[in-house]
Each structure stands twice: as C-alpha cells, then as structure tokens.
Design an enzyme around this catalytic site. Sequence first.
Site, PDB file in Angstrom:
ATOM      1  N   ASP A 203      -0.592   5.070   1.013  1.00 14.25           N
ATOM      2  CA  ASP A 203      -0.563   5.710   1.431  1.00 14.25           C
ATOM      3  C   ASP A 203      -0.642   5.244   3.223  1.00 14.25           C
ATOM      4  O   ASP A 203      -1.042   4.867   4.070  1.00 14.25           O
ATOM      5  CB  ASP A 203      -1.584   7.146   1.888  1.00 14.25           C
ATOM      6  CG  ASP A 203      -2.431   7.510   0.443  1.00 14.25           C
ATOM      7  OD1 ASP A 203      -1.306   8.491   0.405  1.00 14.25           O
ATOM      8  OD2 ASP A 203      -2.903   7.800  -0.125  1.00 14.25           O
TER       9      ASP A 203
ATOM     10  N   ASP B 238      -0.969  -0.562   6.073  1.00 15.73           N
ATOM     11  CA  ASP B 238      -0.977   0.148   7.411  1.00 15.73           C
ATOM     12  C   ASP B 238      -3.235  -0.234   7.694  1.00 15.73           C
ATOM     13  O   ASP B 238      -3.318   0.084   9.153  1.00 15.73           O
ATOM     14  CB  ASP B 238      -1.042   1.645   7.584  1.00 15.73           C
ATOM     15  CG  ASP B 238      -1.682   1.935   6.578  1.00 15.73           C
ATOM     16  OD1 ASP B 238      -2.031   1.746   5.127  1.00 15.73           O
ATOM     17  OD2 ASP B 238      -2.431   3.055   6.682  1.00 15.73           O
TER      18      ASP B 238
ATOM     19  N   ASP C 246       1.047  -1.102  -0.085  1.00 15.28           N
ATOM     20  CA  ASP C 246      -0.223  -0.037  -0.039  1.00 15.28           C
ATOM     21  C   ASP C 246       0.891   1.213  -0.153  1.00 15.28           C
ATOM     22  O   ASP C 246       2.129   0.959   0.335  1.00 15.28           O
ATOM     23  CB  ASP C 246      -1.069  -0.490   1.011  1.00 15.28           C
ATOM     24  CG  ASP C 246      -2.320   1.061   1.049  1.00 15.28           C
ATOM     25  OD1 ASP C 246      -2.171   1.018   0.200  1.00 15.28           O
ATOM     26  OD2 ASP C 246      -2.047   1.996   2.375  1.00 15.28           O
TER      27      ASP C 246
END
Length: 341
Positions: free
Chosen positions: A28, A225, A26
């Site tokens: 961001d 995250d 991922d």
Amino acid sequence: MSRSVRTSPEGSGQALSEAYDTALLDLDGVVYAGGNAIAYAVESLATARAGGMHLAYVTNNALRTPDAVAEHLTELGIPTGAVDVITSAQAVARLISEQVPTGSRVLVIGGDGLRVALRERGLEPVESAEDDPVAVVQGYGGPQLAWGRFAEACYAIARGVPWFASNTDLTIPGARGIAPGNGAAVEVVRIATGAEPQVAGKPLPPMHRETILRTGAERPLVVGDRLDTDIEGAFNGDVDSLLVLTGVTDGARLLAAPPQHRPTYVDADLRGLLTGQPEVTEAGEGFRCGGWTATAGAELELEGDGEALDGLRALCAAAWTAAGEGPCGLDGGKALARLGL
C-alpha cells in the site's frame, strides 16, 4: 557512519537493483493504492526482476492471504507467487505458535489472512470467547468488520487470555484517501481492557525475522512509503532502505524524521530502484546535491536549481545534521515550497 546518527541520504554508484539482492517491498502506497498500480511500479519492478533482483512483497495488512495478494499483483501485471508475499499475519502466527501448544485454539478478530496463517502454524482459529481460546489475535478486518468482534476480544482478554496484534498501523491508504487501520482498532480494545498486545508487524523484529526466514535475503533493501513502519523496521533490522514518495510521507515529514526514521535513499517512486542515487556532500556550512545547496539557520534555506528531489536530499542533510539525535524543529516550509514539495 552509525545508523543511529544518519545525517543525510546516502549515494550509490550502482543501480539499487544491482547493489542489493532482494527488494522487500511494502504494498500500500508503494506498489499500489486503492487496488490500482502506482505510476511506474509495474515497469520498474519488471526491469528490476529481469536484472536478477528478487522481489518480495512485505505487508502489514493481515486481511488478505498471500495467495490473494499474489493474484492481485499478477492481475496488475506483476507476476507473483504466494511464496513471494510475507504478511504480518504470518509473523504474528509464528509468534503465537512459539508460546502455545500445537493445535491450540486462537480467537481471531480479523480476516482470512489470519486464519490461513494460523492453520499454517498448526493452530485452530475460533470465532468466540466461549470457544476456550488460549490466545486472541487481532488484525485488519476491513471496513465491514463488525463492532461485536472487539467485544469478543475484550471478553477473552478479561479472562487472562494473552492478546496478540498483527500490527499497529493507525491508518491505511485507499482510493478515496486515508482510512483507519488495524492500529486504530487495537486502540479500541486497549482502551476497553487496559491490556497491551504483543505486536508482530513492522517495524518490530518478528516481522523482519519472518521476512528473512521466508526470503533468504543476504543483501536486502527495504522499500516503503512510511517512516514509522517501513523505514523504522529497516533500522531495527540493521538493513538499508529506500523511501518512495508515493504514499503517506511528504517532504515535511521526512525533514522532521528522528534517526530511526531516516531512510538510506529517497526517490520519487519505484524508478529509484533502477538508478544510482546521487551523493550528498558537504559544501561550506551546508550540503549540496545536484544543483542545490541547503543550509540550516533559524530555518532551512535552499539555493540553486535542478531536480526537486536533489533539493530535498540536500535539505534532509541540513535538517538531520541540525537535529542530531532528535526530530528537526527547523522551518523548511519556504524551501519545500520552492521545490514544489
């Protein structure tokens, strides 16, 4: 152990960059935040790549094109080609192309990432409900997306045109904090129309399929995250995952995770790719990791000392075991405070 009843993070005797052939990262909250590289990301990814791990960047953000994302990563010191970037725009464009004829017009509510992805699949992006679209696609359009764009979507959907969404992430991290994401914009159209979109992005299967088709990964590791997109997406795809604590997930959210949100591994940041992962073992009525032992009663209790992450891993084992198939309802506040998490 079945994935559906994971009760602790797993250990790995090998560095994760050696145990898996491809990292599905991922962006961001993992590689960058607010456009700036997260601490240790550049160095860790360079080391993993030098060791032979294929790096692919998988994002639910449909605003930017793969070329733009690759250029940004390269500027940050992470050499990347557009072929190494997989977006929810690509996933939703493939989903649409499988349901409408080649050359069809598609009303775009979002940014250039959607337009480029639609053209790649032989579809024609249009801007108005009066352009006779056969589908509506909605993706993150950035903070400057005009309110009137939602009205165009509503007009077309009210005529029976099928509605697609790149993703439904309610929030997106930025330099100043957490901002509304595409999921918040999707809710605007959902409330106004009463319709339900077909969704392509993480954690749903179309995004995982797009990623595997484009990377050819055989032993992928999802790195993210967010529990409800990255980790759940790995769960749905039946692949392993690494949660890094550089984005939206904190210790309390992790302890409360239901089975589909429980990662295989947990680490502070992307340096976790370069090391083995400590084993969590049963210890009497509790669980031990490193110098810490955690038990579950009316609340989570923690004894010992050492690395804070080891304590968090032990707490996860105690919490997830107590919770079973549901989210943990135990109070872990004191234990987490002792770890400084």
